[in-house]
Design an enzyme around this catalytic site. Structure first.
Site: not given
Length: 286
Positions: A68, A142, A172, A183, A185-187
């Protein structure tokens, strides 16, 4: 006959073998192929090697061998070129990739026979403004992350949308992502999974120091402004987790939808929800 460009992440253990097999398959079909210069050199095919930046003028579709992260980098590099990208997973998760090394033959046939569709994925632009001047800028496929450094102390992000105050997030940091990035880092920070064709911008707090901070789904055409402050001076802004910039107390981060998009090659019968089940839920059956 399609003009095909191929690039490879050489750090992936099996990528070179996959590249050799792919080249053999395409040559057997008499396909027109150009290789990114580094790959061409490794394969001993300098005759068909060109820089990646020349792909938009020379090929119709790009095969990307890697994970990815590799695809994210190529997506940013080719942003604005409207060049379809087929990800061939030689990494780990491979959430954005559509083909695997064990179905190369099928992938080649489908591309040469136009048996695929193209998904247009939105991107976001970010700029860091310091004392009225833009000091950093970038385009993300992303997400854009705004976070503290190695210190344990919190950072405060005051966020406005189109001039309206949304809230102040202490913790943070925050993540501003596209639906594709929902899908990523946010996830992992508790953000929602968003269908990639939906037009929206996601705001997700990172380890918020309050029970009332929650992820938000905002209009795609909105403009976010983030004012950062902290009791220390170690803060940063990242683009897709791959490009980083140092940010200072009082910097203003402005984020909006990009005019550029990334164009991903997808198989018509493979739905986003199937990918979610396979990649994120261990292939649970629905």
């Amino acid at each position: 006959m399609k003009r095909i460009g191929i690039m490879m992440n050489a750090s992936k253990p099996h990528a070179l073998q996959v590249a050799k097999e792919l080249m053999q398959l395409l040559c057997a079909k008499n396909a027109f192929v150009l290789l990114e210069q580094g790959l061409a050199s490794v394969l001993g095919r300098d005759d068909c090697g060109i820089p990646l930046k020349e792909f938009p003028n020379r090929v119709e579709i790009v095969f990307v061998l890697g994970g990815d992260g590799t695809l994210l980098g190529v997506g940013r590099e080719l942003a604005g070129a409207k060049l379809p990208i087929l990800g061939i997973n030689t990494g780990n998760l491979g959430f954005l990739s559509e083909a695997e090394p064990d179905n190369l033959g099928s992938a080649v046939d489908r591309v040469l026979n136009n048996d695929f569709c193209i998904e247009e994925r939105m991107m976001i632009d970010a700029e860091c403004i310091r004392k009225g001047e833009i000091v950093h800028r970038g385009t993300a496929f992303n997400d854009v992350g705004i976070a503290k450094g190695s210190f344990g102390r919190i950072v405060n992000c005051s966020v406005s949308m189109d001039g309206m105050f949304l809230g102040s997030y202490s913790g943070d940091g925050i993540i501003v992502s596209t639906p594709t990035g929902s899908t990523a880092y946010s996830l992992s920070c508790g953000g929602p999974i968003v269908w990639p064709g939906f037009q929206a911008i996601l705001l997700t707090p990172i380890c918020p120091h309050t029970l009332t901070s929650r992820p938000m789904v905002l209009p795609a055409e909105s403009e976010l402004e983030v004012r950062v402050s902290a009791a220390h001076h170690e803060m940063g802004m990242t683009i897709d987790g791959q490009i980083g910039f140092e940010i200072h107390e009082g910097d203003l981060i402005r984020i909006r939808r990009s005019q550029n998009q990334t164009y991903l090659v997808k198989w018509r019968e493979r739905s986003f929800f199937e990918v979610v089940r396979k990649k994120l839920h261990g292939d649970e059956k629905g």
